[in-house]
Design an enzyme around this catalytic site. Sequence first.
Site, PDB file in Angstrom:
ATOM      1  CG  ASP A   1       3.108  -0.720  -8.413  1.00 54.98           C
ATOM      2  OD1 ASP A   1       3.928  -0.864  -9.335  1.00 54.98           O
ATOM      3  OD2 ASP A   1       3.443  -0.525  -7.238  1.00 54.98           O
TER       4      ASP A   1
ATOM      5  CB  CYS B   1       9.672  -1.342  -9.668  1.00 56.80           C
ATOM      6  SG  CYS B   1       9.174  -2.994  -9.141  1.00 56.80           S
TER       7      CYS B   1
ATOM      8  CG  ASP C   1      -7.862 -15.302 -10.760  1.00 53.65           C
ATOM      9  OD1 ASP C   1      -8.869 -14.590 -10.968  1.00 53.65           O
ATOM     10  OD2 ASP C   1      -7.870 -16.531 -10.941  1.00 53.65           O
TER      11      ASP C   1
ATOM     12  CE  LYS D   1       4.116   2.868  -7.280  1.00 57.28           C
ATOM     13  NZ  LYS D   1       4.897   1.849  -6.554  1.00 57.28           N
TER      14      LYS D   1
ATOM     15  N   GLY E   1       0.746  -1.252   0.000  1.00 56.69           N
ATOM     16  CA  GLY E   1       0.000   0.000   0.000  1.00 56.69           C
ATOM     17  C   GLY E   1       0.770   1.292   0.000  1.00 56.69           C
TER      18      GLY E   1
END
Length: 418
Positions: free
Chosen positions: A301, A354, A282, A236, A234
């Site tokens: 993300d 990332c 999922d 973001k 969490g």
Amino acid sequence: MMKSRPRRSRPSAVSPAARQLQQGLRVLSQILHHQVPADAALSQHFHKEQSDAHSRNWCIEHIYGFLREGQGIDLLQRHPTLLKTLWVHYLLRHQQISEGLHRHQVDEEFKDTVIPAGSLPAWLEMQVEEQYDDGAENLIKASTRAAEMDLRVNAAKGVSREAVLKQLELQHILAAPTPWSPWGIRLNKHLPINRNALFENGTLEVQDEGSQVVALLANAQSGQTVIDFCAGAGGKTLVLGSQMQSRGRLVAMDVNERRLNNLRPRLKRAGLDNVQTVLLKDEQDPYLSRWQAKADLLLIDAPCSGTGTLRRNPDLKWRLTPESLERLQATQQRILAAASQLVKSGGEMVYATCSLLASENQQQVQAFIDAHPEFSLVPVQSRLQQLGIKLKTTSPWLQLLPSQHGCDGLFVAILRKN
């Protein structure tokens, strides 16, 4: 006449260097042979072993140093028993053991093995060099350095960054504003900030500056319906909530129950009361149907290779393979296709990773737009200017790099549903 008892031979004393060598080898075996994340393996080790602060710091420094350097990374995948030899060579290079102990500890079968230089698997290094060309060498070097410690001031607490910097100065903590995030603070060294009152009362959170920028670019607004589709622990989500000032609806979704459980105390500490956490099976969970075309803003993300975070998580590169990268790319495609259905007409979807790799970033976004023409790119540069973030990009998206921006390597693209 009494017979004298034979003397028992005393076990030879183990030198401190030999003890550290063996302890480090056990931790590395957990990380590289049993796939335990480095931070978890070290935590388990310290829980079992009684050691002083010096020994713990030594272990952390050199375990992460070994993983970051990555020498022999390709050899180890072919010869798992080579780990001890690689570890012994590392310790000798860094003058942590003597030549004599080095000769004694190197396995006989590997005593003539040449350990090649290089901090990445050869296949990954090739991809980075093809994509970044002249910038590849600096990028790879930057990825082997330890990351600095970044904090984020919680805007929801109504306190300025300047005021927090003054409070840290009064505590004799050296810190400075981050160059890109307007809420970021960079410490001059790593500290146990979770014991600080500013952390305990929710004023500060630990968060890399790049991650702060990505979340800020989502530009969540008060009163919106916002979904953080892969919320994880969490980090973001907290930024989105502070942007919304706890007004509107913020839904944090993830498939990992432990991560969502870890998020709840962070929400409480941050003072956010408009966040709902949802555990998904999922990306095809039937529960998602109730959110069809409801989101003003959706942040993905996405799970990825983590190649942009190797400064913090160097163990990732020892586990990554071309096959695991392909599986991640397939997962990203499924998540994009499923999550995009939750965006309302006129709403926005922010795709972030990332990762340093175009195959997880630019190529994924372009393939999605080709298959979903109702979505179009919002130039990230216009959003940067809108928010007063002094970053420049000539592309429609933004790729942050540790070698260029001093933060983790993150990618972000903004798409609007027409």
